[in-house]
Design an enzyme around this catalytic site. Structure first.
Site, short mmCIF file in Angstrom:
data_model
loop_
_atom_site.label_atom_id
_atom_site.label_comp_id
_atom_site.label_asym_id
_atom_site.label_seq_id
_atom_site.Cartn_x
_atom_site.Cartn_y
_atom_site.Cartn_z
N LEU A 20 0.82 -1.22 0.00
CA LEU A 20 0.00 0.00 0.00
C LEU A 20 0.85 1.27 0.00
O LEU A 20 0.54 2.23 -0.69
CB LEU A 20 -0.92 0.00 1.23
N ASP A 39 11.62 2.78 3.85
CA ASP A 39 11.37 1.38 4.21
C ASP A 39 12.52 0.89 5.07
O ASP A 39 13.62 1.42 4.99
CB ASP A 39 11.22 0.48 2.97
N ASN A 92 2.58 4.63 7.40
CA ASN A 92 2.05 3.40 6.82
C ASN A 92 2.86 2.15 7.20
O ASN A 92 2.34 1.03 7.10
CB ASN A 92 2.04 3.58 5.28
N TYR A 158 -1.63 -5.98 17.24
CA TYR A 158 -1.99 -5.18 16.05
C TYR A 158 -3.27 -4.39 16.29
O TYR A 158 -3.35 -3.20 15.96
CB TYR A 158 -2.13 -6.14 14.88
N LYS A 162 -3.49 -0.35 16.25
CA LYS A 162 -4.34 0.35 15.27
C LYS A 162 -5.46 1.13 15.96
O LYS A 162 -5.83 2.21 15.48
CB LYS A 162 -4.90 -0.65 14.25
N THR A 192 -2.27 -7.41 -0.50
CA THR A 192 -0.82 -7.15 -0.39
C THR A 192 -0.19 -8.38 0.25
O THR A 192 -0.89 -9.33 0.63
CB THR A 192 -0.53 -5.95 0.54
N1 LIG Z 1 -3.26 -4.85 3.32
C1 LIG Z 1 -4.36 -4.56 3.97
O1 LIG Z 1 -5.49 -4.98 3.60
C2 LIG Z 1 -4.32 -3.68 5.18
C3 LIG Z 1 -5.47 -3.55 5.94
C4 LIG Z 1 -5.47 -2.69 7.03
C5 LIG Z 1 -4.32 -2.00 7.35
N2 LIG Z 1 -3.19 -2.17 6.60
C6 LIG Z 1 -2.02 -1.41 6.99
O2 LIG Z 1 -1.46 -0.77 5.86
C7 LIG Z 1 -0.04 -0.64 6.04
C8 LIG Z 1 0.69 -1.25 4.86
O3 LIG Z 1 0.33 -2.60 4.78
P1 LIG Z 1 0.66 -3.52 3.51
O4 LIG Z 1 -0.45 -4.48 3.41
O5 LIG Z 1 1.07 -2.70 2.35
O6 LIG Z 1 1.92 -4.32 4.10
P2 LIG Z 1 3.26 -4.81 3.40
O7 LIG Z 1 3.82 -5.84 4.33
O8 LIG Z 1 3.02 -5.18 1.97
O9 LIG Z 1 4.18 -3.49 3.42
C9 LIG Z 1 4.62 -2.92 4.62
C10 LIG Z 1 5.98 -2.28 4.39
O10 LIG Z 1 6.43 -1.70 5.61
C11 LIG Z 1 7.81 -1.97 5.75
N3 LIG Z 1 8.19 -1.90 7.15
C12 LIG Z 1 7.96 -2.80 8.15
N4 LIG Z 1 8.46 -2.35 9.31
C13 LIG Z 1 9.02 -1.15 9.07
C14 LIG Z 1 9.70 -0.18 9.85
N5 LIG Z 1 9.90 -0.36 11.17
N6 LIG Z 1 10.14 0.95 9.25
C15 LIG Z 1 9.96 1.17 7.93
N7 LIG Z 1 9.33 0.27 7.13
C16 LIG Z 1 8.87 -0.85 7.68
C17 LIG Z 1 7.98 -3.35 5.16
O11 LIG Z 1 9.34 -3.63 4.82
C18 LIG Z 1 7.04 -3.29 3.95
O12 LIG Z 1 7.70 -2.84 2.79
C19 LIG Z 1 0.26 -1.28 7.38
O13 LIG Z 1 0.27 -0.30 8.39
C20 LIG Z 1 -0.91 -2.23 7.58
O14 LIG Z 1 -1.12 -2.53 8.92
C21 LIG Z 1 -3.17 -3.00 5.53
#
Ligand SMILES: NC(=O)c1ccc[n+]([C@@H]2O[C@H](COP(=O)([O-])OP(=O)(O)OC[C@H]3O[C@@H](n4cnc5c(N)ncnc54)[C@H](O)[C@@H]3O)[C@@H](O)[C@H]2O)c1
Length: 305
Positions: A20, A39, A92, A158, A162, A192
């Site tokens: 995302l 990242d 994010n 989590y 959140k 994702t």
């Molecule tokens: N995918 C979904 O449906 C969904 C739903 C609700 C919330 N979210 C939230 O959206 C955000 C992104 O999720 P996503 O699905 O793209 O996940 P993802 O795992 O595809 O991407 C997350 C990214 O964050 C990076 N990361 C992890 N820890 C880190 C840190 N300490 N510092 C910097 N970077 C770091 C990872 O390397 C990764 O590239 C998250 O906060 C997640 O909780 C996602």
């Protein structure tokens, strides 16, 4: 129709190497903003920034693990050094360490709280200092989750992080209003690395990767789609068109955008002089306890076979 133009604005998007965050970085850059791509994974951050510049946008990579004040300061400093200012922060970055309560270790708890909750707090604090110094307002977009809004089995850490993030968005929207800084939580749902292993969605995500469109019951019914579907919300919130939008939790995914309610009292009862355990027991089932609130994320509704 307002046209969304972020030319001259500078954004930091944490965890934007993939998923995302990468879609948010691309969407911001496509609308004219310069982006600091962050990242924890350096190679992924560099590749992501390259993909934004190759698409015609402005971006640099800053690889650091968010969660500390030092990391947050580095991100804000990079935005200022590279592009001269900071207008938009998207918190994010995130990880999962799912386990039921009785199996969750201190490390599982701390890792998730540090990345999400502390990462959001420290980055927002550093951004608030910079944006208040600039005196021209700004936008913070904090990333929440349905798990934080509703609770979710196996996600003590989590869901807590959140829920805390949504609470911080409400709090900071008040604290930063005078500085014209808007703060909202977004509640995305998308395919994702984080969600494609959810068994109910896995076959559809697999089909999507092979070029097939997601069915309507997912895109509309579940509000589940691609990261790009969620990304439209970010340039909108960063733009002049959303100047009055603050303190909200906004759901986005697939074909759906939604406003989440904030917690509030739904029913109340009164006893002169206050309640005793006995009087509570007497009236509970017929007064405030008559319609208990539900918990959890509703299970996906699959179409009849
Ligand atoms: N995918 C979904 O449906 C969904 C739903 C609700 C919330 N979210 C939230 O959206 C955000 C992104 O999720 P996503 O699905 O793209 O996940 P993802 O795992 O595809 O991407 C997350 C990214 O964050 C990076 N990361 C992890 N820890 C880190 C840190 N300490 N510092 C910097 N970077 C770091 C990872 O390397 C990764 O590239 C998250 O906060 C997640 O909780 C996602």
């Amino acid at each position: 129709m307002p046209s969304i133009d972020l030319t001259g604005k500078v954004a930091v998007v944490t965890g934007s190497g993939r998923g995302l965050g990468l879609a948010y970085a691309h969407a911001l850059a496509a609308h004219g903003a310069a982006v600091v791509v962050n990242d924890v994974d350096e190679a992924v951050a560099e590749q992501a920034a390259k993909s934004v510049t190759e698409a015609g946008g402005k971006a640099v990579a800053e690889a650091v693990a968010v969660g500390t004040g030092e990391a947050a300061d580095r991100l804000v400093a990079r935005a200022v050094e590279e592009f001269g200012r900071l207008d938009v922060l998207v918190t994010n970055a995130g990880i999962l360490r799912d386990k039921v309560l009785w199996k969750m270790t201190d490390d599982d708890f701390d890792a998730v709280i540090t990345t999400h909750l502390r990462g959001t707090f420290t980055c927002a604090r550093a951004a608030a200092v910079r944006m208040r110094e600039q005196g021209e307002g700004g936008t913070m977009i904090l990333v929440g989750s349905p798990a934080g809004q509703r609770g979710n089995f196996g996600q003590t850490n989590y869901a807590a992080a959140k829920a805390g993030i949504a609470a911080m968005a409400r709090t900071w929207s008040m604290e930063l209003a005078r500085a014209h800084i808007t703060v909202n939580a977004i509640v995305p749902v998308a395919a994702t690395a984080m969600t494609e292993t959810i068994p109910a969605f896995a076959p559809y995500v697999e089909a999507m990767k092979n070029g097939e469109p997601l069915p309507d019951f997912l895109r509309k019914g579940e509000g589940f789609g691609t990261p790009e579907d969620c990304a439209a919300l970010v340039p909108f919130l960063a733009s002049e068109a959303a100047r009055g939008v603050t303190g909200q939790a906004i759901g986005i995914g697939g074909d759906k955008v939604a406003l989440w309610s904030h917690p509030q009292e739904t029913t109340a009862a009164y006893a002169d002089g206050g309640w005793s355990p006995d009087t509570l027991a007497d009236v509970w089932a017929t007064s405030v306890g008559a319609e208990p609130q539900t918990v959890g994320i509703p299970a996906p509704k699959f179409p009849e076979a």
